[in-house]
Every structure is written in structure tokens, then in C-alpha cells.
Motif scaffolding. Structure first.
Motif, PDB file in Angstrom:
ATOM      1  N   LEU A   1       0.818  -1.206   0.000  1.00 25.05           N
ATOM      2  CA  LEU A   1       0.000   0.000   0.000  1.00 25.05           C
ATOM      3  C   LEU A   1       0.855   1.261   0.000  1.00 25.05           C
ATOM      4  O   LEU A   1       0.474   2.274  -0.577  1.00 25.05           O
ATOM      5  N   ARG A   2       2.011   1.195   0.640  1.00 24.62           N
ATOM      6  CA  ARG A   2       2.895   2.359   0.683  1.00 24.62           C
ATOM      7  C   ARG A   2       3.693   2.500  -0.600  1.00 24.62           C
ATOM      8  O   ARG A   2       3.801   3.598  -1.154  1.00 24.62           O
ATOM      9  N   TRP A   3       4.308   1.414  -1.060  1.00 23.38           N
ATOM     10  CA  TRP A   3       4.980   1.306  -2.357  1.00 23.38           C
ATOM     11  C   TRP A   3       6.051   2.380  -2.567  1.00 23.38           C
ATOM     12  O   TRP A   3       6.013   3.171  -3.499  1.00 23.38           O
ATOM     13  N   ARG A   4       7.034   2.388  -1.685  1.00 22.74           N
ATOM     14  CA  ARG A   4       8.192   3.247  -1.838  1.00 22.74           C
ATOM     15  C   ARG A   4       9.321   2.449  -2.498  1.00 22.74           C
ATOM     16  O   ARG A   4       9.253   1.221  -2.560  1.00 22.74           O
ATOM     17  N   PRO A   5      10.367   3.131  -2.966  1.00 26.52           N
ATOM     18  CA  PRO A   5      11.458   2.381  -3.618  1.00 26.52           C
ATOM     19  C   PRO A   5      12.075   1.295  -2.743  1.00 26.52           C
ATOM     20  O   PRO A   5      12.335   0.183  -3.211  1.00 26.52           O
ATOM     21  N   ASP A   6      12.306   1.592  -1.466  1.00 26.80           N
ATOM     22  CA  ASP A   6      12.851   0.561  -0.577  1.00 26.80           C
ATOM     23  C   ASP A   6      11.869  -0.591  -0.394  1.00 26.80           C
ATOM     24  O   ASP A   6      12.270  -1.762  -0.313  1.00 26.80           O
TER      25      ASP A   6
END
Length: 542
Positions: A188-193
């Protein structure tokens, strides 16, 4: 009506309104009057209104309905997430794809696999499930009728094996669910890390896959469905006796639980997540990873050392605040310490460690409620307590990972195996082991997989050769009073602390440890007056 005046033709459009009869105010000079009846006027107005409605309102309505439909929103979300995925380089695992199985070394691989404590516990779980499942199958098919002639005996054995299987599968779902919740949060957040972490779990070789966010979401939701169906099945087994237990509900929950787990596995293999794609960004990712490694390698003005455990195992009370935290906040302190050294998420560790130490007691005691045999109830209660005690070995497993990652010294006190020693230390003295791990991480500077000596500022040119002393033996973190001596070595390696302190050819500053030259009882003294100078003063002539 068309009229001709003096041989010239003029046109006039005049509306005749029913009751008012008011003519139109606009009357050109040359006009021909056209009378339209009321019925025709109303029909023409409806046609014009209909055309305006179709030309103006309908397109807006269609675009609005298209933008507000759930499928279109989900499609746009998938496209946006895929654009983000393309911008994140993959951490390519060169050794993850196996083209051919080497049967000669398969035995050695199995030995290495079984030495892992988690794999050992998983093997025990499989054996217990196989034994209970086989006994349940024999009772249902009537193969044990000679050994169990009475129906009451067969019913008792059926219920015992059924409850044990239910407890084993419920515990497995409880242990896995915090990690699955964390993966859902990352999706749901889907950041690069987050993308890199999820690729290592769900994508083959850890590389980018087309529309990977949507496929990962399908797998994660199926795994969540597996857990919730097992919880519902556990509630039916615990809340109802065998005679009153709804067979339809049990069959439905059992089918959904197994089907969801199987579907998640098959989907992960057959979907793009389990396929190999030729990506143009692999070389770019390797270059970026190489540059990142170079930056991290020289991000500290410290030297790489061979680390050791700071303090002994039983030096718990050297730091009173850390001792109380290890005793009364063990789960939170453990999760925080593992999170900061890159060995997992803090909240996942806290929840999983807590479940390992609490859940078996409740699950097995609840499983014993519907068993009529008193001796079997006591046996299940004892099994739950023993599993809770062995749950502290969860900390021992992660102590092994920490020791291997940072190359800390191994202890072979127990049976000559470092892994067994680490687990036994956590099993019999978990606060002591936890405090030692926290002290070690507090003392060193560290990157992803290496410990460094504590950061010190580089000396000025006139401070070359001066001695600096560490803390004495009274400090819980430093057990030596041997001094350090600054010296400069020529090295092309960059240093972010040496900028502006001399010429660029000046080299890095390193520390040499010398033996103490003063007595044990001789206190440290400040330097004499001639050695203390301001920056603008000139040194005295020799």
C-alpha cells in the motif's frame, strides 16, 4: 407564410404563441413570416433539448462514470504503481537461478539446511502434522477398529488428532501473519525501498516484473484469506463439540484455507512474478549498486576492525537502565535492536516474538476443552507450556544471523556448535543475551554488514603523534585503557572529515593501539602548558 411585396421577396419568421400572442420583437426589414404551430414548436424544442443533452451532458456523464468506476480506478492505480516500479533498479541475484541439480552435493545441502534452527523447527512441525494426519486417516477409514473396538474410543482419538492438527495449523498462521500484514503495508505504501524488499520475497531473481504490484497484491490477499479461514476453522473446532459442530462450516473453512494457500503458490509460479524477463535496466542497476556500495564504504572516518562482543554475557548490571529494559521490555527492545541493524521490521519482530512465547499455551489449552480424556488434556497443556518456553529460541535464531552478518566471534561452549550455544544463551538467559547484543550495537559504527571502530575526528597537522586514551575499565562499553596514537598514511581513498584540513594529498588518519605506559593507579593528567596552543600562535623554537 411567404409574401411578395412589389415583386421583391422578403422572409419573416414569426412565432405564434398560444395564449399570449405576442409577436417576436426582432423584425428585419426584408422578411418572410413563417408561422409554426404550437405542436410543431414543442416537438422542435424537444429535439433541440435532446440534442443538447446528448452533446453536452451525456459525454460529461460518461467521462464521470468512467472515472468513478472501481475498475478504472484500479487500472490507473496499477499503471501508476508500475511506473514507480520501472524507476526502481533491481537487486539482481546472480546465484538464485539453478539450471541443473547437482545430486552429488545434495546430501551436503540437506545437512546445511537442517542446521538452521528455523528449518529444524519446520521439520518437526511437518513430522507432527504427518503423524496426526495419518492417525486421523486410519481412524476415519476404520483401519484401527481392531485396536479401538469401542466407538467412544475411536471418537476420542478422532477428536484428539483433529484438535492437535487444528492447533498446529493455527500456530503456523499466527507466526506468519505479522509478516504478511507487513507485506500488505509495503504494497500500500509502495516506496522504492519497499519495492526492493517485496521483489526479494515474491519476484523470481528479485528483478522487475510487468505489473508486479497487482500480481503481488493478489498473492498477499490470498495468503491473508488462508489465515482468516484457518482462524474461522479454529473457532468452530474450539467452540463446538464434535456432535454439535456444523459439518458445512468446517468443510467450507477447510476448503477455503487449503485452496487459498494452493492458489497463492500456483499464482506466484505461473504469473509474471515467477517468470524471467530480459530487462534493460539490469546493467544500470548493477552500476547503481556498485556506486552505492562505494559511497557506503567511505561514509565513515573509521577503520574496519574485527568486532567483538562488548562485555560479558553476565555483565547485565553494568548499565542499570539497559538491564531494566532487557528484563521488562524484552520484546520491544529486541525488535528495535534488530530493526536498526537491518534484520527485519521492528513491529514484525515484536509481534512474532510475542506470539512465539504466548500463543502455544492458549491454543493447546483451548484445543483440550473438547477432549473428554483428562490425561490427554494435561498432555496438551504441558505441550503448550513447553512450546512457549522454546519460543525464546526465536531470539537465539536472530542472534545467529547478527553474528554471521557482522562477523562477531562465535562461542562453542555448548556441544561445540556456535548456533546451539546462541540458542541456549537465549533460552536460559534471554535478558543477558539481549543486553549484550544492544551494548555491541551501541558501541560500534556499522553499515549494512560491517562493524567499524567508533567515529573520531581527524587530528590537526600539529597533533600528529599525540596520544588519546579511551575510557578505563570502569566503563561497561570499554574494557581497555590502552591509548591510541594518531598517524597519517598515504592513501588515495577519500575522507569526508579531511576536507579543508590540509592538502588533498594528505592521506587518511588511522589509529595505532599501544600498550599502556603508566601504572594502573596513575590517573590521567592534562597536557602541560607548552603543548596547549592557539591556532594562530607559532610553536616555540626547538
Amino acid at each position: 407564410m411567404v409574401e411578395t411585396v412589389n415583386g421583391e421577396c422578403s422572409t419573416e419568421i414569426q412565432e405564434v404563441q398560444g395564449s399570449t400572442g405576442a409577436p417576436n420583437a426582432y423584425k428585419p426589414k426584408d422578411q418572410t413570416t413563417l408561422y409554426v404551430s404550437t405542436s410543431r414548436k414543442l416537438l422542435l424544442g424537444e429535439m433541440l433539448h435532446k440534442n443538447k443533452f446528448l452533446d453536452i451532458l451525456v459525454p460529461k456523464f460518461k467521462s464521470r462514470s468512467k472515472s468513478s468506476s472501481p475498475s478504472s480506478k484500479f487500472g490507473r492505480m496499477v499503471e501508476e504503481r508500475d511506473d514507480v516500479s520501472r524507476s526502481v533498479p533491481s537487486s539482481i541475484d546472480q546465484g538464485s537461478s539453478i539450471k541443473k541439480i547437482n545430486w552429488v552435493s545434495l546430501r551436503d545441502v540437506c545437512k546445511v539446511w537442517i542446521r538452521n534452527p528455523i528449518n529444524m523447527a519446520l521439520l518437526i512441525w511437518f513430522v507432527c502434522v504427518a503423524v496426526c494426519g495419518a492417525l486421523l486417516f486410519l481412524v476415519i477409514t476404520g483401519m484401527l477398529n481392531n485396536a479401538l473396538p469401542k466407538k467412544s474410543q475411536r471418537d476420542a482419538w478422532f477428536e484428539v488428532n483433529n484438535q492437535i492438527l487444528n492447533a498446529l495449523f493455527t500456530l503456523m498462521c499466527l507466526y506468519q501473519h505479522p509478516k504478511r500484514f507487513h507485506n500488505l503495508v509495503l504494497l500500500l505504501r509502495w516506496r522504492p525501498d519497499d519495492i526492493v524488499k517485496l521483489r526479494k520475497i515474491y519476484c523470481k531473481n528479485g528483478t522487475y516484473k510487468p505489473n508486479e504490484w497487482a500480481h503481488m497484491m493478489v498473492v498477499v490477499l490470498l495468503l491473508h484469506l488462508n489465515c482468516f479461514a484457518q482462524y474461522a476453522l479454529c473457532g468452530l473446532n474450539v467452540g463446538y463439540n464434535r456432535s454439535k459442530r456444523p459439518a458445512i462450516g468446517v468443510g467450507l473453512c477447510l476448503s477455503v484455507s487449503f485452496a487459498a494457500a494452493a492458489a497463492a503458490s500456483v499464482y506466484n509460479i505461473l504469473s509474471p512474478l515467477g517468470r524471467e524477463y530480459d530487462s534493460d535496466t539490469e546493467e544500470e542497476a548493477q552500476n547503481q549498486l556498485g556506486s552505492t556500495t562505494f559511497e557506503k564504504q567511505y561514509s565513515f572516518s573509521t577503520r574496519e576492525i574485527k568486532p567483538v562482543w562488548i562485555g560479558g554475557l553476565f555483565d547485565l548490571w553494568d548499565d542499570i537502565s539497559l538491564a531494566y529494559q532487557s528484563l521488562f521490555c524484552s520484546f520491544c527492545l529486541f525488535g528495535w535492536n534488530m530493526d536498526r541493524i537491518g534484520l527485519g521490521n521492528m513491529y514484525v519482530h515484536i509481534a512474532t516474538f510475542l506470539l512465539f512465547c504466548v500463543a502455544p499455551f492458549w491454543i493447546f489449552n483451548l484445543a483440550a476443552v473438547n477432549i473428554n480424556d483428562e490425561a490427554m488434556r494435561e498432555v496438551l497443556g504441558v505441550i503448550g507450556v513447553v512450546l512457549c518456553v522454546f519460543g525464546f529460541m526465536y531470539g537465539g535464531f536472530w542472534r545467529i544471523q547478527m553474528r554471521k552478518k557482522f562477523n562477531l566471534p562465535a562461542n562453542t561452549f555448548c556441544c561445540g556448535y556456535p548456533a546451539v550455544t546462541d540458542c541456549m544463551q537465549w533460552l536460559f538467559c534471554c535478558p543477558c543475551s539481549l543486553a549484550q547484543e544492544v551494548r555491541t550495537v551501541d558501541y560500534y559504527e556499522f553499515t549494512e554488514d560491517k562493524f567499524y571502530s567508533p567515529a573520531l575526528l581527524s587530528p590537526l597537522p600539529r597533533e600528529e603523534g599525540m596520544k588519546l586514551f579511551r575510557s578505563g575499565t570502569s566503563s561497561p562499553y570499554r574494557g581497555s585503557s590502552s591509548p591510541y596514537v594518531f598517524r597519517t598514511v598515504n592513501s588515495p581513498s577519500p575522507s569526508r572529515f579531511s576536507r579543508g584540513m590540509g592538502s588533498p594529498d594528505r592521506g587518511l588518519t588511522v589509529l595505532d593501539e599501544e600498550l599502556p605506559t603508566r601504572g594502573e593507579g596513575d590517573p590521567m593528567r592534562p597536557p602541560v602548558q607548552p603543548l596547549i596552543q592557539r591556532g594562530d600562535d607559532q610553536p616555540p623554537p626547538a
